[in-house]
Design an enzyme around this catalytic site. Structure first.
Site, mmCIF file in Angstrom:
data_model
loop_
_atom_site.group_PDB
_atom_site.id
_atom_site.type_symbol
_atom_site.label_atom_id
_atom_site.label_comp_id
_atom_site.label_asym_id
_atom_site.label_seq_id
_atom_site.Cartn_x
_atom_site.Cartn_y
_atom_site.Cartn_z
ATOM 1 N N ASP A 21 0.864 -1.182 0.000
ATOM 2 C CA ASP A 21 0.000 0.000 0.000
ATOM 3 C C ASP A 21 0.899 1.229 0.000
ATOM 4 O O ASP A 21 2.112 1.130 0.192
ATOM 5 C CB ASP A 21 -0.912 -0.004 1.239
ATOM 6 C CG ASP A 21 -1.838 1.210 1.291
ATOM 7 O OD1 ASP A 21 -2.431 1.543 0.248
ATOM 8 O OD2 ASP A 21 -1.947 1.846 2.353
ATOM 9 N N CYS A 84 -4.306 -1.461 -1.869
ATOM 10 C CA CYS A 84 -4.418 -0.029 -2.157
ATOM 11 C C CYS A 84 -5.385 0.134 -3.318
ATOM 12 O O CYS A 84 -5.183 -0.449 -4.389
ATOM 13 C CB CYS A 84 -3.039 0.525 -2.533
ATOM 14 S SG CYS A 84 -3.050 2.244 -3.089
#
Length: 276
Positions: A21, A84
């Site tokens: 992420d 993400c």
């Protein structure tokens, strides 16, 4: 022409799961994976140097995501979780091309969109970064499965910086949440998807705003379940590992990441600076 079935027989259940992420948001997914799959070793990459991805160009997000994927493959991970939404919305194809069926890739948008599509929803709202909203991927993915669902997407760019700066349960975030969720775009929704893995860190405040009027979707749980299902399918679940390891690599070590990762994973975590 039939699509070739992926063959992961070269992989071992003992290998780690890779997760990445732009910052602390993916920890909400990692935490859920740890809870659901308690015997798995995890390798996490937080690209804190370049956050937030939601404000970056598509080309930049593709560049970051492919470099991190390469790193996780070098770390011999048996699966890669793109934790993400901005990376999923802008770089999923490039990550899949790079991986080239060597390991399973799980993203955070398609499993959520599919689950929402097959449940009873009419008006769905999505709050996410600009990069995710501009891609329109949530709307496309949901309507691919169910064309009768109305989807409204709203960019909420101030939330990620506020979370990364540690402003949780704070008047600043209360004010930002109130202003965003009061938008006329979200006026008639019955379900809200938190289209950024940072946002579950604000779940109590978001639920407080809505009371019981709107159902808020728990994306990390859906993603963790999808990962478990894929690992089970390919006999890659690690069920005999009494002391799993959790390695965290960051492109910039921040106090907020340190604080949240220790809260989720305990005080003896391994944080390492790694600039790609």
């Amino acid at each position: 022409m039939k699509t070739k079935k992926p063959d992961f027989s070269h992989l071992s259940a003992k290998q780690s799961i890779g997760i990445f992420d732009s910052g602390v948001g993916g920890l909400t997914v990692a935490k859920e994976i740890k809870r659901l799959l308690p015997h798995e070793d995890l390798v996490y990459f937080g690209d804190t140097k370049h956050l937030p991805y939601g404000e970056k160009s598509r080309e930049a997000i593709v560049g970051y995501s492919t470099k991190i994927t390469d790193f996780l493959l070098e770390k011999n991970c048996k699966a890669i979780v793109i934790a993400c939404n901005s990376a999923t919305a802008n770089a999923l194809k490039e990550v899949l091309d790079l991986v080239d069926h060597r390991v399973p890739v799980i993203d955070v948008i398609n499993p959520v969109a599919e689950k929402v599509s097959y449940e009873i929803h009419t008006n769905v709202g999505v709050i996410a970064t600009k990069a995710t909203v501009n891609s329109g991927l949530y709307k496309k993915s949901i309507r691919k499965h169910n064309k009768f669902i109305k989807v409204e997407e709203l960019a909420t760019p101030l939330l990620v910086p506020a979370i990364e700066e540690g402003f949780r349960n704070h008047p600043i975030t209360h004010s930002i949440i109130y202003n965003y969720l009061s938008s006329s775009k979200l006026k008639n929704i019955e379900t809200l998807i938190l289209g950024c893995t940072h946002y579950p860190l604000l779940l109590p405040e978001i639920k407080q705003f809505y009371g019981n009027r709107v159902r808020v979707i728990d994306s990390p749980t859906i993603v963790a379940n999808q990962l478990k299902m894929i690992l089970e399918k390919h006999n890659l679940l690690n069920e005999n590992n009494p002391k799993p390891t959790y390695h965290f690599y960051l492109s910039d070590i921040t106090k907020n990441f340190e604080k949240i990762s220790k809260k989720f994973f305990g005080k003896s975590i391994d944080l390492e600076l790694k600039v790609l």
